[in-house]
Structure formats: structure tokens, C-alpha cells
Design an enzyme around this catalytic site. Sequence first.
Site, PDB file in Angstrom:
ATOM      1  N   ARG A  15       0.841  -1.206   0.000  1.00 44.55           N
ATOM      2  CA  ARG A  15       0.000   0.000   0.000  1.00 44.55           C
ATOM      3  C   ARG A  15       0.878   1.258   0.000  1.00 44.55           C
ATOM      4  O   ARG A  15       0.996   1.938  -1.007  1.00 44.55           O
ATOM      5  CB  ARG A  15      -0.947  -0.034   1.218  1.00 44.55           C
ATOM      6  CG  ARG A  15      -2.041   1.026   1.199  1.00 44.55           C
ATOM      7  CD  ARG A  15      -1.621   2.411   1.635  1.00 44.55           C
ATOM      8  NE  ARG A  15      -1.059   2.470   2.973  1.00 44.55           N
ATOM      9  CZ  ARG A  15      -0.474   3.557   3.456  1.00 44.55           C
ATOM     10  NH1 ARG A  15      -0.371   4.655   2.731  1.00 44.55           N
ATOM     11  NH2 ARG A  15       0.055   3.549   4.673  1.00 44.55           N
ATOM     12  N   ASP A  16       1.538   1.529   1.107  1.00 42.25           N
ATOM     13  CA  ASP A  16       2.324   2.759   1.208  1.00 42.25           C
ATOM     14  C   ASP A  16       3.437   2.750   0.165  1.00 42.25           C
ATOM     15  O   ASP A  16       3.778   3.783  -0.422  1.00 42.25           O
ATOM     16  CB  ASP A  16       2.923   2.856   2.622  1.00 42.25           C
ATOM     17  CG  ASP A  16       3.366   4.257   2.981  1.00 42.25           C
ATOM     18  OD1 ASP A  16       3.736   5.018   2.070  1.00 42.25           O
ATOM     19  OD2 ASP A  16       3.360   4.607   4.166  1.00 42.25           O
ATOM     20  N   HIS A 206       5.584   4.543  12.419  1.00 39.58           N
ATOM     21  CA  HIS A 206       5.522   4.428  10.958  1.00 39.58           C
ATOM     22  C   HIS A 206       6.471   5.504  10.425  1.00 39.58           C
ATOM     23  O   HIS A 206       6.116   6.669  10.308  1.00 39.58           O
ATOM     24  CB  HIS A 206       4.070   4.679  10.538  1.00 39.58           C
ATOM     25  CG  HIS A 206       3.826   4.689   9.072  1.00 39.58           C
ATOM     26  ND1 HIS A 206       3.173   3.672   8.403  1.00 39.58           N
ATOM     27  CD2 HIS A 206       4.103   5.615   8.110  1.00 39.58           C
ATOM     28  CE1 HIS A 206       3.060   3.962   7.130  1.00 39.58           C
ATOM     29  NE2 HIS A 206       3.619   5.143   6.920  1.00 39.58           N
ATOM     30  N   HIS A 208       9.072   7.099   7.769  1.00 42.99           N
ATOM     31  CA  HIS A 208       9.655   7.198   6.426  1.00 42.99           C
ATOM     32  C   HIS A 208      11.130   7.566   6.592  1.00 42.99           C
ATOM     33  O   HIS A 208      11.530   8.182   7.576  1.00 42.99           O
ATOM     34  CB  HIS A 208       8.871   8.229   5.612  1.00 42.99           C
ATOM     35  CG  HIS A 208       7.537   7.690   5.175  1.00 42.99           C
ATOM     36  ND1 HIS A 208       7.339   7.160   3.923  1.00 42.99           N
ATOM     37  CD2 HIS A 208       6.368   7.549   5.834  1.00 42.99           C
ATOM     38  CE1 HIS A 208       6.085   6.730   3.831  1.00 42.99           C
ATOM     39  NE2 HIS A 208       5.470   6.952   4.977  1.00 42.99           N
ATOM     40  N   CYS A 239       4.348   9.174   0.231  1.00 39.67           N
ATOM     41  CA  CYS A 239       2.952   9.612   0.198  1.00 39.67           C
ATOM     42  C   CYS A 239       2.786  10.575  -0.958  1.00 39.67           C
ATOM     43  O   CYS A 239       3.510  11.561  -1.053  1.00 39.67           O
ATOM     44  CB  CYS A 239       2.561  10.290   1.510  1.00 39.67           C
ATOM     45  SG  CYS A 239       0.889  10.959   1.450  1.00 39.67           S
ATOM     46  N   ASN A 248       9.152   4.129   3.188  1.00 46.23           N
ATOM     47  CA  ASN A 248       9.203   3.719   4.592  1.00 46.23           C
ATOM     48  C   ASN A 248      10.532   3.049   4.854  1.00 46.23           C
ATOM     49  O   ASN A 248      11.188   2.574   3.934  1.00 46.23           O
ATOM     50  CB  ASN A 248       8.132   2.667   4.874  1.00 46.23           C
ATOM     51  CG  ASN A 248       6.829   3.292   5.240  1.00 46.23           C
ATOM     52  OD1 ASN A 248       6.008   3.518   4.390  1.00 46.23           O
ATOM     53  ND2 ASN A 248       6.653   3.598   6.500  1.00 46.23           N
TER      54      ASN A 248
HETATM   55  P1  HMG Z   1     -13.099  14.263  -2.369  1.00 48.25           P
HETATM   56  O1  HMG Z   1     -12.723  14.679  -3.748  1.00 48.25           O
HETATM   57  O2  HMG Z   1     -13.333  15.325  -1.352  1.00 48.25           O
HETATM   58  O3  HMG Z   1     -14.305  13.248  -2.299  1.00 48.25           O
HETATM   59  O4  HMG Z   1     -11.930  13.303  -1.873  1.00 48.25           O
HETATM   60  P2  HMG Z   1     -15.668  13.151  -3.036  1.00 48.25           P
HETATM   61  O5  HMG Z   1     -16.576  12.451  -2.078  1.00 48.25           O
HETATM   62  O6  HMG Z   1     -16.069  14.486  -3.581  1.00 48.25           O
HETATM   63  O7  HMG Z   1     -15.359  12.136  -4.255  1.00 48.25           O
HETATM   64  C1  HMG Z   1     -14.593  12.484  -5.374  1.00 48.25           C
HETATM   65  C2  HMG Z   1     -14.662  11.343  -6.381  1.00 48.25           C
HETATM   66  O8  HMG Z   1     -14.006  10.190  -5.829  1.00 48.25           O
HETATM   67  C3  HMG Z   1     -16.090  10.897  -6.675  1.00 48.25           C
HETATM   68  O9  HMG Z   1     -16.089  10.380  -7.999  1.00 48.25           O
HETATM   69  C4  HMG Z   1     -16.314   9.764  -5.700  1.00 48.25           C
HETATM   70  O10 HMG Z   1     -17.281   8.843  -6.143  1.00 48.25           O
HETATM   71  C5  HMG Z   1     -14.945   9.119  -5.672  1.00 48.25           C
HETATM   72  P3  HMG Z   1     -16.805  11.193  -9.191  1.00 48.25           P
HETATM   73  O11 HMG Z   1     -18.214  11.423  -8.725  1.00 48.25           O
HETATM   74  O12 HMG Z   1     -16.025  12.488  -9.313  1.00 48.25           O
HETATM   75  O13 HMG Z   1     -16.645  10.273 -10.359  1.00 48.25           O
HETATM   76  N1  HMG Z   1     -14.659   8.467  -4.385  1.00 48.25           N
HETATM   77  C6  HMG Z   1     -14.259   7.204  -4.276  1.00 48.25           C
HETATM   78  N2  HMG Z   1     -14.032   6.249  -5.195  1.00 48.25           N
HETATM   79  C7  HMG Z   1     -13.628   5.043  -4.735  1.00 48.25           C
HETATM   80  N3  HMG Z   1     -13.410   4.786  -3.414  1.00 48.25           N
HETATM   81  C8  HMG Z   1     -13.631   5.728  -2.481  1.00 48.25           C
HETATM   82  C9  HMG Z   1     -14.078   6.989  -2.910  1.00 48.25           C
HETATM   83  N4  HMG Z   1     -14.372   8.126  -2.248  1.00 48.25           N
HETATM   84  C10 HMG Z   1     -14.725   9.016  -3.157  1.00 48.25           C
HETATM   85  N5  HMG Z   1     -13.413   5.455  -1.192  1.00 48.25           N
HETATM   86  C11 HMG Z   1     -11.197  11.444  -0.560  1.00 48.25           C
HETATM   87  C12 HMG Z   1     -11.950  12.762  -0.564  1.00 48.25           C
HETATM   88  C13 HMG Z   1     -10.986  11.076   0.893  1.00 48.25           C
HETATM   89  C14 HMG Z   1     -12.025  10.387  -1.264  1.00 48.25           C
HETATM   90  C15 HMG Z   1      -9.856  11.631  -1.303  1.00 48.25           C
HETATM   91  O14 HMG Z   1      -9.231  12.748  -0.758  1.00 48.25           O
HETATM   92  C16 HMG Z   1      -8.934  10.457  -1.184  1.00 48.25           C
HETATM   93  O15 HMG Z   1      -9.214   9.375  -1.697  1.00 48.25           O
HETATM   94  N6  HMG Z   1      -7.785  10.640  -0.511  1.00 48.25           N
HETATM   95  C17 HMG Z   1      -6.836   9.576  -0.255  1.00 48.25           C
HETATM   96  C18 HMG Z   1      -5.435  10.089  -0.357  1.00 48.25           C
HETATM   97  C19 HMG Z   1      -4.487   8.974  -0.065  1.00 48.25           C
HETATM   98  O16 HMG Z   1      -4.779   7.811  -0.260  1.00 48.25           O
HETATM   99  N7  HMG Z   1      -3.279   9.344   0.425  1.00 48.25           N
HETATM  100  C20 HMG Z   1      -2.258   8.391   0.732  1.00 48.25           C
HETATM  101  C21 HMG Z   1      -2.587   7.556   1.909  1.00 48.25           C
HETATM  102  S1  HMG Z   1      -2.250   8.381   3.461  1.00 48.25           S
HETATM  103  C22 HMG Z   1      -0.575   8.108   3.720  1.00 48.25           C
HETATM  104  O17 HMG Z   1       0.120   7.657   2.856  1.00 48.25           O
HETATM  105  C23 HMG Z   1      -0.009   8.385   5.086  1.00 48.25           C
HETATM  106  C24 HMG Z   1       0.251   7.124   5.897  1.00 48.25           C
HETATM  107  O18 HMG Z   1       1.104   6.227   5.216  1.00 48.25           O
HETATM  108  C25 HMG Z   1       0.883   7.480   7.257  1.00 48.25           C
HETATM  109  C26 HMG Z   1       2.103   8.406   7.113  1.00 48.25           C
HETATM  110  O19 HMG Z   1       3.056   8.060   6.403  1.00 48.25           O
HETATM  111  O20 HMG Z   1       2.046   9.453   7.725  1.00 48.25           O
HETATM  112  C27 HMG Z   1      -1.056   6.375   6.196  1.00 48.25           C
HETATM  113 MG    MG Z   2       3.276   6.366   5.149  1.00 47.55          MG
END
Ligand code: HMG
Ligand code: MG
Length: 298
Positions: A15-16, A206, A208, A239, A248
Site C-alpha cells: 500500500r504505502d 511508521h 519514512h 505519500c 518507509n
Molecule cells: P473528495 O474529492 O473530497 O471526495 O476526496 P468526493 O466524495 O467528492 O469524491 C470524489 C470522487 O471520488 C467521486 O467520484 C467519488 O465517487 C470518488 P466522481 O463522482 O467524481 O466520479 N470516491 C471514491 N471512489 C472510490 N473509493 C472511495 C471513494 N471516495 C470518493 N473510497 C477522498 C476525498 C478522501 C475520497 C480523497 O481525498 C482520497 O481518496 N484521498 C486519499 C489520499 C491517499 O490515499 N493518500 C495516501 C494515503 S495516506 C498516507 O500515505 C499516510 C500514511 O502512510 C501514514 C504516514 O506516512 O504518515 C497512512
Molecule cells: Mg506512510
Amino acid sequence: MSLPKAVKIVEVGPRDGLQNESVSLDIETKVKLVQGLANAGLQTIEAGSFVSPKWVPQMAGSDEVFNQLTPTKAIYTALTPNMRGLERAIECNVQEIAVFAAASEEFSHKNINCSIAESLEKFKAVTQKAIDNNMAVRGYISCVSGCPYQGDVDIKKVSTVAQSLLDMGCYEISLGDTIGVAKPETIEALLIQTLKYIPAQKLAVHLHDTYGQAIANIRQSLNMGIATIDSSVAGLGGCPYAKGASGNVATEHVIDLLDALGIEHGVNLEKLTEVSRFISHKLGRTPLPDNDSKFTTK
Ligand code: HMG
Ligand code: MG
């Protein structure tokens, strides 16, 4: 405090790791990666994420990955940012999900398009529904030691967000140094503050490895009783919403440290190294030097 006797590793490479690689892999390769990690003895593997494919295209198809995984002793987990994500996880019979908040307002907006308070409201509903569906829920907090957008982060914010995540039902909080800026001293200060409110058994780190400090930071965390460590095979990842964040800490390097300290981990390093080479090859990355070659001078 004495070092833990055993450590749980949460493997986040599929994933990450893959979410930040420029090459998007096919489903078969992703499944092979996860199964290989399980076969190497990793007990908890973050196999994908049910986020918007518009936001993170590399994670599109996580549903298919979960559907193709053969059950093993390992627990396969997934990130879910909202109800839509949870519904996808339920469809795929995922046993454990993770919600992901931040200690930085700006990062929260950039990563999940809402404030920290709004995210906690959404996660409360997601967590409740997940628990009703017999799923375990883990909570992440990003930017615990610094944010790519706002710079310094108040460590008191980390413990308040952690408490909210625990109150809603998360069983564990993973403290994310998203951009790898922590040093052992900052980890010490962070953990002194956080451990005032939350026991070590409910915390994970966690880290990086952007500036090469992750192993030193893990050593510091172990000294302070933390016994759950997130890591990524071959040190993959980052990320997409934290520019410049590198992967990571490599799982191989964590195993090496744990072996040196005599801490149990249950992972077969030889098998893990094979998986690491396999995925590095698929991504066109230079594999990490393997442990056996440490003292040879060819
Ligand atoms: P948004 O644009 O505010 O949401 O995004 P929305 O509800 O307006 O939806 C936008 C579009 O996405 C729509 O499609 C939804 O249907 C679709 P459209 O109508 O335009 O065709 N949608 C989805 N599709 C599939 N699955 C879903 C989903 N939700 C909405 N679940 C949202 C808000 C949260 C969805 C967006 O910002 C997002 O997906 N963000 C994720 C970002 C991400 O994954 N970042 C990396 C992970 S975090 C990380 O790496 C840190 C970590 O490792 C810890 C660390 O290192 O610190 C965990
Ligand atoms: Mg991370």
C-alpha cells in the site's frame, strides 16, 4: 525501560510502497507480492487501499487484489478514507481497515480534502460501522514530527488526535513521520508526551526514511517500549500528497536491527529478500544490498 521481547511488524509495502511508485503494477504482480510477504512470515500486511482512484491511481484495483488473495495466517488490511471505502472493504471481506488522520491541518486538507475535525467525524462513523461488521480498525496519524506544508507540528495535537481515534474504537495508533524528518530526540519528546495518555501497547511507529534516520528512530522507539513497527519491503514508497517523502524504512533493515538486538519477529529474512528482489525488478529499482553480502569484499 527494557526492550520488547517480540515485535509485530506491519508490512505496508503493497500500500504505502506502491501508492507512490510511478509504475502502476498489474493485479497479478500485486497479489504475488502480498502472498510472497505472507509466505515470508509477515503477519499483518496492508495489501491495498480503498481510496478514490482519482486521488491515488496506483491503488485502483485493490478490490481485485483482495478478491484474489489466498487466505493465510496473515491478516490483510486496507486503508479506507470514507464510507465508500469501507463499503468496498466489506464487499471484499477485509478483516481489518485503517482510518488515517493527521496532526497537521494543512496536510489533512491536501491528503483527504477536509479538516482534522471533519475527518474525525467521518472516521467515527466509518469505525462504528466497521466494528459492527466485525472488522478491527487501526488509526494512523500523519505528520507527527513535521508537515511538508505547515512545517512544525505541535506534539500535543498528536496525543489529542490519538485519543479521539482510540475513543471511537481504533485498537492501535500508528504514529506517522510522513516526511522522515524525525530524529531520535524528536521521537523521544513525541513519545514522552504521547505515553502520558496512551500505553505503549496501543502505539506503533511508521517512519519514512527520507533523511536516513528511520532505524535510529526505531531504536529510540524500542527503548521506550514500542513493540509495533510499520515497514515496507525494499523500502518502497512515500505519500503522493507529501512531496519529496521517500519510502518507509525497509522491512529488511528492521529485521536486521531486531536480529542484532535478539528481538523476535517471526520473519524469514531469506524469503523476504527474494520478495524484495522480485518487486524491485518489477518496479525497475535497484535492489537493496542483501544481508549476506555485508562483510564480503568482492
Ligand atoms: P473528495 O474529492 O473530497 O471526495 O476526496 P468526493 O466524495 O467528492 O469524491 C470524489 C470522487 O471520488 C467521486 O467520484 C467519488 O465517487 C470518488 P466522481 O463522482 O467524481 O466520479 N470516491 C471514491 N471512489 C472510490 N473509493 C472511495 C471513494 N471516495 C470518493 N473510497 C477522498 C476525498 C478522501 C475520497 C480523497 O481525498 C482520497 O481518496 N484521498 C486519499 C489520499 C491517499 O490515499 N493518500 C495516501 C494515503 S495516506 C498516507 O500515505 C499516510 C500514511 O502512510 C501514514 C504516514 O506516512 O504518515 C497512512
Ligand atoms: Mg506512510
